[in-house]
Design an enzyme around this catalytic site. Structure first.
Site, PDB file in Angstrom:
ATOM      1  CE  LYS A   1       1.011   0.995   4.445  1.00 35.65           C
ATOM      2  NZ  LYS A   1       1.818   2.154   4.871  1.00 35.65           N
TER       3      LYS A   1
ATOM      4  N   GLY B   1       9.817  -1.003   4.235  1.00 34.89           N
ATOM      5  CA  GLY B   1       9.834   0.054   3.221  1.00 34.89           C
ATOM      6  C   GLY B   1       8.734   1.085   3.367  1.00 34.89           C
TER       7      GLY B   1
ATOM      8  CG  MET C   1       5.636   0.682   0.006  1.00 35.61           C
ATOM      9  SD  MET C   1       5.936   0.243  -1.678  1.00 35.61           S
ATOM     10  CE  MET C   1       4.282  -0.197  -2.240  1.00 35.61           C
TER      11      MET C   1
ATOM     12  CB  ALA D   1       0.892  -7.527   2.237  1.00 37.77           C
TER      13      ALA D   1
ATOM     14  CG  ASP E   1      -0.269  -0.227   8.108  1.00 40.60           C
ATOM     15  OD1 ASP E   1      -1.062   0.645   8.529  1.00 40.60           O
ATOM     16  OD2 ASP E   1       0.922   0.013   7.822  1.00 40.60           O
TER      17      ASP E   1
HETATM   18  O1  C5P Z   1       0.736  -1.672  14.253  1.00 41.73           O
HETATM   19  P1  C5P Z   1       2.133  -1.818  13.748  1.00 41.73           P
HETATM   20  O2  C5P Z   1       2.809  -3.046  14.294  1.00 41.73           O
HETATM   21  O3  C5P Z   1       2.251  -1.690  12.287  1.00 41.73           O
HETATM   22  O4  C5P Z   1       2.929  -0.574  14.353  1.00 41.73           O
HETATM   23  C1  C5P Z   1       4.321  -0.561  14.481  1.00 41.73           C
HETATM   24  C2  C5P Z   1       4.731   0.591  15.395  1.00 41.73           C
HETATM   25  O5  C5P Z   1       4.469   1.838  14.757  1.00 41.73           O
HETATM   26  C3  C5P Z   1       3.999   0.662  16.717  1.00 41.73           C
HETATM   27  O6  C5P Z   1       4.616  -0.136  17.702  1.00 41.73           O
HETATM   28  C4  C5P Z   1       4.119   2.144  17.052  1.00 41.73           C
HETATM   29  O7  C5P Z   1       5.384   2.442  17.581  1.00 41.73           O
HETATM   30  C5  C5P Z   1       4.031   2.793  15.688  1.00 41.73           C
HETATM   31  N1  C5P Z   1       2.650   3.213  15.359  1.00 41.73           N
HETATM   32  C6  C5P Z   1       2.119   4.308  16.011  1.00 41.73           C
HETATM   33  N2  C5P Z   1       0.830   4.707  15.714  1.00 41.73           N
HETATM   34  C7  C5P Z   1       0.094   4.046  14.791  1.00 41.73           C
HETATM   35  C8  C5P Z   1       0.631   2.922  14.113  1.00 41.73           C
HETATM   36  C9  C5P Z   1       1.920   2.538  14.419  1.00 41.73           C
HETATM   37  O8  C5P Z   1       2.780   4.939  16.845  1.00 41.73           O
HETATM   38  N3  C5P Z   1      -1.157   4.441  14.534  1.00 41.73           N
END
Ligand code: C5P
Length: 310
Positions: free
Chosen positions: A17, A106, A108, A113, A145
């Site tokens: 994405k 990256g 994305m 995914a 995501d």
């Molecule tokens: O949810 P995901 O594992 O992709 O998020 C990775 C990191 O990115 C989280 O641990 C956080 O530090 C940061 N993040 C955030 N706010 C979001 C999404 C991600 O601070 N809405």
């Protein structure tokens, strides 16, 4: 038993994405930031093949630096398979094979995914038959995501990015993606944004906890108008990503000089997405950037979310 599971393997494809718009608000108690974002799924895919097995295992191909992808429980696809097994009390396991095309770290959503594809693949392989709503719930527990990678298309994400509403999008948008050999860590980029905000006088939890996507961005998508969309491209994480990787600004400048309408860092970077007015111009931009020694890919969006391949 479904047809898919009777063949002994299920092959699922899920897209990477771009965040066409990414507004970042304040940080919640759990460390996550409030977002208002527009995701667009693009034609760069992760393939996940699931095969019956007693235990859980994972192989990955398509990456130069094999060590950059964990093969244990740190891997989001592995966590997805185990979460589904636990939620459905499925007694067996799965051998997952991931064929990567989306850049690792990256910006994305490649790992997301993989997780979305693993959920769909295991659900079909095991015949657990979860409803789309339950799959969405499990996806949201894996990462902000992951639900979008299940759904694909173009969608507005709020909350942590996991509350999704489909956005109307007409036609096709052409993007040139410039990937980097070296990835950027998403938590590091969010932390950098907090630090930059503190340095500029605003405490990290001062920014709003509820945000909206600007109307002109949604209008541009609805109209299928890349010129209008180019004016609305915005990413609040970009300053932080550029702080970590100052070269990204040069890439955007080079892309625009070569004919792109505008460029943006994708998510937490370091992939740069350059929006082009049409496929022909995108090809010209790709040629020009390749001659400059970069590694540009031509993709288009929106495309469908995680799908079982026949
Ligand atoms: O949810 P995901 O594992 O992709 O998020 C990775 C990191 O990115 C989280 O641990 C956080 O530090 C940061 N993040 C955030 N706010 C979001 C999404 C991600 O601070 N809405």
């Amino acid at each position: 038993m479904s047809l898919a599971s009777s063949t002994g393997s299920v092959h699922v494809r899920a897209p990477g994405k771009i965040n066409v718009y990414l507004g970042v608000g304040g940080r919640d108690d759990d460390g996550y930031h409030a977002l208002a974002t527009v995701f667009q799924a693009v034609s760069l895919y992760e393939d996940v093949i699931a095969r019956h097995d007693d235990g859980f295992s994972l192989t990955v191909s398509g990456v130069e630096d094999v060590a950059s992808v964990p093969l244990d429980d740190r891997n989001l696809a592995m966590r997805a398979a185990k979460l589904l097994a636990a939620a459905t009390e499925y007694p067996g396991g799965v051998a997952l094979e991931i064929r990567k095309s989306v850049p690792v770290a990256g910006g994305m959503g490649g790992g997301s995914a993989d997780a979305a594809a693993a959920l769909v693949a295991c659900d079909a392989l095991w015949g657990t038959g979860l409803s789309p709503a339950r799959l969405h719930d499990l996806a949201a527990r894996l990462g902000a995501d992951v639900p979008f990678a299940l759904h694909g298309g173009t969608a507005v994400g709020t909350g942590r990015g996991d509350h999704l509403n489909p956005a109307l999008a007409r036609g096709r948008f052409d993007w040139i993606l410039v990937t980097s050999d070296q990835g950027l860590s998403t938590p590091v980029v969010y932390q950098r944004l907090d630090l930059l905000r503190e340095e500029h006088g605003a405490l990290a939890d001062d920014p709003p906890m509820s945000l909206d996507v600007p109307i002109p961005v949604l209008q541009a998508l609805r109209a299928g108008d890349p010129v209008q969309l180019a004016e609305g491209l915005e990413n609040d994480l970009q300053t932080a990503a550029v702080y970590e990787r100052p070269d990204l600004e040069d890439v955007i400048r080079q892309g625009v000089a070569a004919g792109a309408l505008q460029g943006i860092v994708s998510g937490s970077g370091p992939t740069v997405a350059l929006l082009c007015p049409d496929p022909e111009t995108a090809q010209d931009v790709q040629t020009s950037l390749r001659e400059a020694g970069l590694d540009p890919l031509h993709v288009h969006g929106p495309v469908a979310g995680a799908r079982i391949l026949a």
